[in-house]
Design an enzyme around this catalytic site. Sequence first.
Site, PDB file in Angstrom:
ATOM      1  CG  ASP A 146      57.651  30.798  33.029  1.00 41.13           C
ATOM      2  OD1 ASP A 146      57.202  31.857  33.479  1.00 41.13           O
ATOM      3  OD2 ASP A 146      57.164  30.222  32.042  1.00 41.13           O
ATOM      4  CG  HIS A 186      56.222  25.948  34.258  1.00 38.44           C
ATOM      5  ND1 HIS A 186      57.545  25.692  33.984  1.00 38.44           N
ATOM      6  CD2 HIS A 186      55.853  26.902  33.382  1.00 38.44           C
ATOM      7  CE1 HIS A 186      57.936  26.463  32.989  1.00 38.44           C
ATOM      8  NE2 HIS A 186      56.927  27.211  32.612  1.00 38.44           N
ATOM      9  CG  HIS A 218      61.707  29.121  29.650  1.00 38.77           C
ATOM     10  ND1 HIS A 218      61.940  28.423  30.812  1.00 38.77           N
ATOM     11  CD2 HIS A 218      60.358  29.198  29.527  1.00 38.77           C
ATOM     12  CE1 HIS A 218      60.793  28.108  31.368  1.00 38.77           C
ATOM     13  NE2 HIS A 218      59.805  28.558  30.606  1.00 38.77           N
TER      14      HIS A 218
END
Length: 1088
Positions: A397, A619, A285
Amino acid sequence: MASSPSYPKLVDRPKGQQIHHLYLDRIKQFISGGQYAQHNLPGKLYEGRASGGESVKLSVYSPPNLERPNFKEATSHDFKPTKVGEVFGPSWSTHWFRIQLRVPSDLKDKEHLEFHWDANNEGLIWTEDGVPVHGLTGGGERVEYILPKEWYDGEEHVFYIEMACNKMFGNAPGGDSIQPPNPNLYYRLGTADIVAVNLEARALHIDFWMIGDGAREFPGNSWESHEALQVCLAIMDAFIAGNGSKESIVEGRKIARKYLGDHVDSAKVYDSEKEPLVYGIGHCHIDTCWLWPWAETKRKVVRSWTNQCDLLDRYPELRFCASSAQQWKWLEQLYPAAFDRVKAKVKEGTFQPVGGSWVEHDTNMPSGESLVRQFLYGQRYFESRFGQRCRTFWLPDTFGYSSQLPQICRLAGMSRFFTQKLSWNNINNFPHTTFNWVSLDGTQVLCHMTPAETYTASAHFGDVKRSITQHKSMDQDNTSLLVFGKGDGGGGPTWEHIEKLRRLRGISDTVGLLPRVKMGNSVEDFFDQLQKKAENGLDFVTWYGELYFELHRGTYTTQANNKRNNRRSEVILHDVEYLATLASLKSAWKDSKFAETKYKYPKKEIDEMWEATLLCQFHDCLPGSSIEMCYDDSDELYAKLFKTGERLLTEALQELGFDKNFSIKNKSVPLNTLSWSRCELVKMPPFPNGPVYCVSGGGRNNPSLLPLSVPNPVLGASIEEVRKGVYKLANRHFEVEVSDGVITSLYDIQARREVIPKGKKAGQLVIFDDKPLYWQAWDVEVYHLDSRTELPVHKVSVVEGGPARVSLVAETKISDRSWVKTTISLSGACFDDVAYVKLESEVEWRETMKFLKVEFPVNVMNTEASYETQFGIVRRPTHYNTSWDMAKFEVCCHKWADLSENGYGVSILNDSKYGFATVGNLMRLSLLRAPKAPDAHADMGRHHISYAILPHSGPLDHRTVRTAFNFNNPMKVYSHPDKQSVVPLLSAFNIIGDKSLIIDTVKRGEDDEDVSAGDFPARKGRSVILRVYDSLGGRARGKLYWGKLQISKAYKCNVLEDDEDEVDIVEDGMAIKVDLRAFEVATFRLQL
């Protein structure tokens, strides 16, 4: 019968029972650091080491001004000698090192050599000819680079290291990673060594670690736990007896096999036919920005993904997935050699694109069309480069999940969804692991939330164990996905992770009790299995509507300017595509008076604008949870986007004959880019003796302007001071009383109804103490509501006296450094029945850990309020009956929120805000926050915010929906020499039928032959794409018209613009029928 001769008659000596907790503590010593490290296994991990001298020569080039030069540029400079112990910085600077390495004679015959480099910061190894091959993390993590066997020859070999002066999580001071970065951190080069590794000792370390975890983490009363402890003790005894010799290490590994089995040194450990429950997938990630800027993310990608290519070569069972088409594109553009290496792994099926979106984006605040474009651009990128689309939406996430995502996912070719973020909820525990998630329109996707509750698992014993013990859907399906690998700041799986999983599988097959983990399957394979079960009759539980995240509610408000830019970019993109479509097709109009020109639909520029907007919706960017550098970058990107957008608008309007040369000969035309007629007050451009305001009228077929320069009892507005400090604003719709700068009465004349409860105040600014438990930029906690303080107005003055508009300004002092000037205005009424009271706040904001909101108490009662979301409406409780209700004390909305009862309601509109709350009959719009981490200056400065009170007779309906669109896209006035020549084209696309139907997007087809960017085969001819949705939540029917555009065929398609069903053309070739279910999003392709 005589007793057995092997069993002694007399006891030899006393034998005590093991003191269990002491022996458990003892085994920790064997593989840990500390005072005994050199006398235990850590002292045997390395067989030799060389540094400095002829073995490792170091030289460095340090670029100025925090520049990040590429390999060719950097290596063209002179390098100066350096050495271990030197310090490099400051934060965010880059330093290029030339490594001249020669393996000394005493290491040439060793089995395995590595180069270890550790400056406690990130780095990237490049070959001498400029190929990036390996990433370095620093701080003891991923510091090794395996030397090629060819380098054992004693000759000099050269490579480079690009040092980035930041850690995996940026440059935060101290141990708190979310604090604003220290701009003056320096990093000491601590290690630059050739190291001979004892591979058997390294393997025993992993053996012992996992068996020791079995002793610690299996139930204390289980045979499996006690046996693990005894095996560990036996290994230690053998090591001690052999004085740590190679032979004792080999013996220790033999003992370990009693617990692990015989196959843990290879992928064969996964070959047993026993049914697995846990499916391991490697992942990395990489936050596209967060505690570091975009420029550093680009380097994180190449560092992380080159490492994974290396691991894929060494571990055949590993499958690695990566999301975010933007990151793939950066790799392709900046590091083509690394991209080619990754592309080869994609072809092999081991390196797997996943997710189908441009970035891992926020889903609360982007518009519906933005969500569509995340998938359109993401899926098209993956398909154009790798010949495949993603089938699973991957978003682990993000801070909550919009209720329309399942529908949009299915329209983008994805029927499955993976996440885990709801495990962070701080009030209620989400009840499911695997379930069907159902959208507002009834569309479903199969959702799995990993029960390990992380997307960055370290492949520990506990991660595998929790994959079952925390599984909430065991009554339906017991399988789960284990997503492992270093993440957030990148990195991905390490060799340790993979080695540990081999041992854990060995334990499962040899001893049992631990869930059996399987490697070698992809994310798609895992979901294929789930989907097959569903197809064969397994009826998974359902969850309807939004997946509300009970944390990070402050992200609806933090970084207000960034959110305003997002809304503005979505509006300008809508207008650019609409007008450019008309301009590019004007000659296709039947009986067109427009001549064919060289104008081309500006696909390249529009793509660039969309990619910039989508990038900023990442995000941690759009929610406001990144460091200040990220918003400097986004401000620059948005400025470029707006400049391009204005140019494209000008070019399209010029192509249609518009200009701003206002004269007697040219007609002034109010430009309406929405698909319904509008009557509203329009501010006129400066013109000698011309009016300041006009009212737009005439509908879409004859747009015109009516001056309001003299008092008009029907259309005009008035203002008077009725008592000292009390002002009455009125038009034919409302009588508004403003006392001491706040609205104390709003009387709806036609409904004969008072909107504001007696003694209450609308437009009241309130401030709250805002100190969440930890995550400053992210969170606002429910207890902040206990600190509510009203902000009194200290000065009121009349600004406009009518008749077109009346207004007054209320000035509020927040503190010595902060103030608000709010203009309350009432416009001259239009001919329709929609009107509102507008408030415009100019705010100078210099607070610390405060939250500014504005309140609207209303004479309406309902247990639910309605909020606009993407392509629809979310209804949420206005009470705190349960903890689930109370958890929604702050929610996300888009352009409006509404509280209605039978026969009447009130909507609150806004032009750039997303945070809202409705408690009882109190509606509250969130305006500004002042967190100090990770951006110490978040939201500091000047802000301009517009919002409005829209009372309405009857239920929530199209009036609120359309007025909110109008409010966010005010009409502008242009000049045209022949208005009637262009009006039919401007009004071509419209729907006649249910007023809930909205034409949200008008654009050209992605692959039209005159538009195509060349990534896919061009589609012959020209086409128009129209996106239509039901905005109110009921069956909606109508006819979609296109005027005199010469359309030959019409198709209903998905959002990727694949034709699905041909639609009959009716009305003499001028329309198609539209029939949508509640909140359905439909895309139509009209072929010219």
